[in-house]
Design an enzyme around this catalytic site. Sequence first.
Site, PDB file in Angstrom:
ATOM      1  N   HIS A   1      -0.756   7.774  10.272  1.00 26.51           N
ATOM      2  CA  HIS A   1      -1.276   6.424  10.460  1.00 26.51           C
ATOM      3  C   HIS A   1      -1.660   5.850   9.092  1.00 26.51           C
ATOM      4  CE1 HIS A   1      -3.905   3.129  11.698  1.00 26.51           C
ATOM      5  NE2 HIS A   1      -3.311   3.194  12.879  1.00 26.51           N
TER       6      HIS A   1
ATOM      7  N   GLU B   1       4.747   0.853  12.224  1.00 23.44           N
ATOM      8  CA  GLU B   1       3.447   0.196  12.110  1.00 23.44           C
ATOM      9  C   GLU B   1       3.429  -0.676  10.860  1.00 23.44           C
ATOM     10  OE1 GLU B   1       0.573   2.502  10.232  1.00 23.44           O
ATOM     11  OE2 GLU B   1      -1.152   1.597  11.200  1.00 23.44           O
TER      12      GLU B   1
HETATM   13  P1  PGA Z   1      -4.160  -2.674  16.929  1.00 22.74           P
HETATM   14  O1  PGA Z   1      -4.168  -1.273  16.149  1.00 22.74           O
HETATM   15  O2  PGA Z   1      -3.323  -2.498  18.187  1.00 22.74           O
HETATM   16  O3  PGA Z   1      -5.595  -2.925  17.233  1.00 22.74           O
HETATM   17  O4  PGA Z   1      -3.571  -3.694  16.001  1.00 22.74           O
HETATM   18  C1  PGA Z   1      -3.013  -0.483  16.076  1.00 22.74           C
HETATM   19  C2  PGA Z   1      -3.257   0.777  15.280  1.00 22.74           C
HETATM   20  O5  PGA Z   1      -3.880   0.722  14.222  1.00 22.74           O
HETATM   21  O6  PGA Z   1      -2.815   1.856  15.696  1.00 22.74           O
END
Ligand code: PGA
Length: 268
Positions: free
Chosen positions: A103, A175
């Site tokens: 992440h 992401e």
């Molecule tokens: P969010 O976060 O859905 O609140 O944008 C996603 C994440 O950081 O995994």
Amino acid sequence: MSRKPFVGANWKCSLESLGEVDKLLEQLETAFAPADAPDIKDELDVCVFPPYVFLERVRRRLSSGFLVGSQNAWDAVAGYKCTGVTTAKMLKELGCHWVMLGHSDRRNTLGETDALLAEKVGMCLEAGLSVNLTMGETKEQRDSGKALDTLILQLSTVVPSVAKDAWGRIALAYEPVWAIGEGAQPCDPEEAQRIHAALRAWIRDNVGAEAADACRILYTGSVNEDNASKYGALPDVDGFIVGRAGLDSKKFISICETLLESKKAGSS
Ligand code: PGA
């Protein structure tokens, strides 16, 4: 639907007390168990990712159809008995199914490198866990035209750690770092599809067709109950990791239902 859709809730460290955890668990059980509907969890992998300290409680209290994942695993140096470490084997022993690695909170804030992540991925797979490998470009990398190069580097470093027959246990999460959290704009769905398709094509060309077909690629970044259908309809988006919306059982089930409906509509 060749790949089973997947929705994960990344709790990060938003819940800090057992009372808050128990409340959300009760709400999830209620939301996902309507007496008059078939169990959505049969058709969709639904996974919650609590912090380490709540894993045991979550695994014991959530009914068996839910999957449980850790937000991290640490095995910095194989064989070295390191203080303060939670290993992949411990997580497996606890009954975890998944582990989230890479992440942006860990890459960019805590400095985890692709090489370290590659090591962790190998250890988690070896311990029998499935791996949610999160990858994404920063705003600066996107603005300088390096989004795909960044992603391919993050992916290619980890590939040697994944056996050819283990790709069904990998869920990549795209992401875009600029699209997560409060106030962020989610990635345009067409752009998400372009990136997901490019990642799948790279796996096809560099690992093989079976791996590319087996590997799930999830989108993460400001997914909510209103925009889930736009992403769910995309052929290379196999599901989501949600942050904020995963802390609200009604929003979370709505995202799961929407994804499943979109996938069924797409395959009919
Ligand atoms: P969010 O976060 O859905 O609140 O944008 C996603 C994440 O950081 O995994």
